[in-house]
Design a protein around this motif. Sequence first.
Motif, PDB file in Angstrom:
ATOM      1  N   LYS A 192      10.953   3.306 -16.750  1.00 51.44           N
ATOM      2  CA  LYS A 192      10.635   1.912 -17.832  1.00 51.44           C
ATOM      3  C   LYS A 192       8.936   1.635 -16.801  1.00 51.44           C
ATOM      4  O   LYS A 192       7.632   0.936 -17.557  1.00 51.44           O
ATOM      5  N   HIS A 193       8.831   2.528 -15.414  1.00 59.47           N
ATOM      6  CA  HIS A 193       8.000   2.059 -15.021  1.00 59.47           C
ATOM      7  C   HIS A 193       6.565   3.518 -14.627  1.00 59.47           C
ATOM      8  O   HIS A 193       5.728   3.847 -13.754  1.00 59.47           O
ATOM      9  N   GLY A 194       7.685   4.188 -15.645  1.00 56.01           N
ATOM     10  CA  GLY A 194       6.967   5.894 -15.067  1.00 56.01           C
ATOM     11  C   GLY A 194       4.967   5.554 -16.040  1.00 56.01           C
ATOM     12  O   GLY A 194       4.498   6.394 -16.000  1.00 56.01           O
ATOM     13  N   GLY A 195       5.445   5.117 -17.235  1.00 54.50           N
ATOM     14  CA  GLY A 195       3.854   5.034 -17.916  1.00 54.50           C
ATOM     15  C   GLY A 195       4.184   6.240 -18.574  1.00 54.50           C
ATOM     16  O   GLY A 195       4.766   6.664 -19.112  1.00 54.50           O
ATOM     17  N   ASP A 196       2.823   6.698 -19.185  1.00 58.15           N
ATOM     18  CA  ASP A 196       2.006   6.705 -19.983  1.00 58.15           C
ATOM     19  C   ASP A 196       2.474   8.425 -19.915  1.00 58.15           C
ATOM     20  O   ASP A 196       2.609   8.765 -20.694  1.00 58.15           O
ATOM     21  N   GLY A 197       1.691   8.292 -19.004  1.00 56.54           N
ATOM     22  CA  GLY A 197       1.674   9.960 -17.969  1.00 56.54           C
ATOM     23  C   GLY A 197       3.309  10.342 -17.808  1.00 56.54           C
ATOM     24  O   GLY A 197       3.589  11.711 -17.403  1.00 56.54           O
ATOM     25  N   LEU A 198       4.016   9.530 -18.374  1.00 50.05           N
ATOM     26  CA  LEU A 198       5.459  10.183 -17.970  1.00 50.05           C
ATOM     27  C   LEU A 198       5.849  11.544 -18.792  1.00 50.05           C
ATOM     28  O   LEU A 198       6.265  11.441 -19.641  1.00 50.05           O
ATOM     29  N   ASP A 200       7.131  12.026 -12.728  1.00 51.70           N
ATOM     30  CA  ASP A 200       5.929  12.818 -12.558  1.00 51.70           C
ATOM     31  C   ASP A 200       4.758  11.336 -13.020  1.00 51.70           C
ATOM     32  O   ASP A 200       3.709  11.404 -13.084  1.00 51.70           O
ATOM     33  N   GLY A 201       4.963  10.197 -13.413  1.00 54.41           N
ATOM     34  CA  GLY A 201       5.162   8.656 -13.267  1.00 54.41           C
ATOM     35  C   GLY A 201       3.901   8.034 -13.174  1.00 54.41           C
ATOM     36  O   GLY A 201       2.838   9.057 -11.913  1.00 54.41           O
ATOM     37  N   LYS A 202       3.648   7.609 -12.839  1.00 52.47           N
ATOM     38  CA  LYS A 202       2.452   6.348 -12.158  1.00 52.47           C
ATOM     39  C   LYS A 202       2.539   6.652 -10.989  1.00 52.47           C
ATOM     40  O   LYS A 202       1.849   6.728  -9.818  1.00 52.47           O
ATOM     41  N   GLN A 244       8.233   9.144   0.327  1.00 55.20           N
ATOM     42  CA  GLN A 244       6.590   9.767   0.841  1.00 55.20           C
ATOM     43  C   GLN A 244       5.873  11.088  -0.340  1.00 55.20           C
ATOM     44  O   GLN A 244       6.373  12.153  -0.082  1.00 55.20           O
ATOM     45  N   VAL A 245       5.646  10.894  -1.630  1.00 54.03           N
ATOM     46  CA  VAL A 245       5.437  12.269  -2.329  1.00 54.03           C
ATOM     47  C   VAL A 245       4.354  11.950  -3.261  1.00 54.03           C
ATOM     48  O   VAL A 245       2.999  11.063  -3.015  1.00 54.03           O
ATOM     49  N   ASP A 246       3.401  12.766  -3.183  1.00 53.21           N
ATOM     50  CA  ASP A 246       2.022  13.144  -3.444  1.00 53.21           C
ATOM     51  C   ASP A 246       1.731  12.766  -5.337  1.00 53.21           C
ATOM     52  O   ASP A 246       0.630  12.353  -5.773  1.00 53.21           O
ATOM     53  N   LYS A 247       2.797  12.630  -6.018  1.00 52.55           N
ATOM     54  CA  LYS A 247       2.868  12.240  -7.702  1.00 52.55           C
ATOM     55  C   LYS A 247       3.536  11.566  -7.700  1.00 52.55           C
ATOM     56  O   LYS A 247       5.504  12.225  -7.363  1.00 52.55           O
ATOM     57  N   GLY A 248       3.824  11.097  -8.333  1.00 58.34           N
ATOM     58  CA  GLY A 248       5.075  10.025  -9.219  1.00 58.34           C
ATOM     59  C   GLY A 248       5.663   9.171  -8.000  1.00 58.34           C
ATOM     60  O   GLY A 248       4.932   8.962  -7.749  1.00 58.34           O
ATOM     61  N   ALA A 249       6.831   9.478  -8.414  1.00 58.94           N
ATOM     62  CA  ALA A 249       7.928   8.427  -7.622  1.00 58.94           C
ATOM     63  C   ALA A 249       9.174   8.623  -7.080  1.00 58.94           C
ATOM     64  O   ALA A 249      10.141   9.404  -8.333  1.00 58.94           O
ATOM     65  N   SER A 250       9.500   8.567  -6.192  1.00 64.65           N
ATOM     66  CA  SER A 250      10.945   9.532  -6.012  1.00 64.65           C
ATOM     67  C   SER A 250      11.242   8.117  -4.678  1.00 64.65           C
ATOM     68  O   SER A 250      11.021   7.739  -3.741  1.00 64.65           O
ATOM     69  N   LEU A 251      12.612   7.636  -5.409  1.00 59.97           N
ATOM     70  CA  LEU A 251      13.503   6.298  -5.003  1.00 59.97           C
ATOM     71  C   LEU A 251      14.965   8.259  -4.026  1.00 59.97           C
ATOM     72  O   LEU A 251      16.010   8.722  -5.128  1.00 59.97           O
ATOM     73  N   THR A 252      15.650   7.613  -3.043  1.00 58.56           N
ATOM     74  CA  THR A 252      16.553   7.976  -2.225  1.00 58.56           C
ATOM     75  C   THR A 252      17.841   7.126  -2.058  1.00 58.56           C
ATOM     76  O   THR A 252      17.374   6.592  -0.912  1.00 58.56           O
ATOM     77  N   LEU A 253      19.092   7.606  -2.741  1.00 59.43           N
ATOM     78  CA  LEU A 253      20.159   6.502  -2.271  1.00 59.43           C
ATOM     79  C   LEU A 253      21.049   7.135  -1.771  1.00 59.43           C
ATOM     80  O   LEU A 253      21.487   8.390  -1.461  1.00 59.43           O
TER      81      LEU A 253
END
Length: 456
Positions: A367-373, A394-396, A441-450
């Motif tokens: 939902k939050h990756g955007g058009d570039g996902l 690799d989205g927003k 902390q990543v260079d591109k996109g988003a990364s979440l760790t559970l």
Amino acid sequence: MIWRGTSLRTRLFALILTPLVLMAILLGYWRYTTAQETSEELFDRTLLSAALAISRDVAISDGDALLPSTRDLIEDVSGGEVFYHATGPGGIYITGYAYPPALPGGSADEGYAPRFFEATYRGERVRVLSVTERITMDNLTADATVTVWQRLADRQAFAIELAIRLVAVMVALLVTLALVVWFGVERGLRPLLDLQDAISIRSPNDLSEIRRPVPVEVQGIVRTLNRLFGQVEESIRAQQVFISDAAHQLRNPAAAVQSMAEAVRDAPTMADRDLRTAELVNAARASARVADQLLSLERLKQPVTQTAPVEYDLRALVQEICADIGPSVLSRGIEFELVAPDQAIPVCGDRFFVAEAIKNLIDNALKHGGDGLSAISVHCACDEVAARVTVADDGKGLSPEQRDAAFGRFSQVEPSDGSGLGLAIALSVAEHHGGSLVIDQVDKGASLTLTMEYDP
């Protein structure tokens, strides 16, 4: 169990007086035996004094009579009547009562040492003293024997009288102490009763701190009550905020469902009706999704969930989730990858909520990756202390500085069609299982760790 329902005053009264009463009983028994021993010693000395006085008078008066002082001694001796019998040289009767108690075994050859023994005189047990001394009467020197005796019952009565006096004093002291303790405890507990009265007159809405001065022993209870009041007040405030937010979040989906239902009813053609019916179904699903998320979030606020923690394989759970969601993700032209170890990853917890958290992480990327996902990857791994599930795209992009906005309830970093509850639920699940949810902390996109505790 024996104290259940008993007042604190009664407990303190019993705890204080019970050992004192037991000690008084032991002390009374010890004092009675001591009184008996003391009376025996005193009476034996009295018998010895009487015997020596009689022997002296026999020698002085040549056996004719006893001096008045000696008679007074015999009559006034404590503990009862004293009997005596005196014989002169050759065993000739001089004075006193006839037929004295005989020595045990009939032996009288024991020198001049005083001889104490017990015997029976006229059907009563008596304590007897026999003393033999060498005296001179009418220019004749020979042995004279004085025998004195006393009833044992008189001695016992004297010892009992001493014990009764002691018991009376101890009972008086215990009664006085009991009254002091009973009313002293009542006065000592008065601050607690005042505190109770102060709390009882409060209104149900008054959860402010208790500021009444209380004894040191009660300050811990007051601090605990104040902390509890604060927690209850915070819980009520959170419930109110939750109800307000839930009403706000459900109002829009409910209005959308109503509007689409009216549009379906008023559709001019079957084609329009079918289109609007599909939209209505999607809106209803979105509304149900929001309601489910609200219920999940509310359940996670409890100390424990209704389902008991069980052990399960986290790797298998992630594979199952990816197998269910994968076709939907791939159908949108987005690459979907799962990276998992070959061995199982055993963890302990609520399988349903962990699955909900992982689904929310994947749904957040969609939902939050955007058009570039263009790609989403799920990594499952573990080490010696923790098991981890990482969802990256690799989205927003999403940075750790946006944590508060991303993890807040009903809040979003950017507007979207989401409810703003997905990551809040994932965070609650992680904390509920003793783990954490972090934004990498990543260079591109988003990364979440559970992260959760590992149970090898």
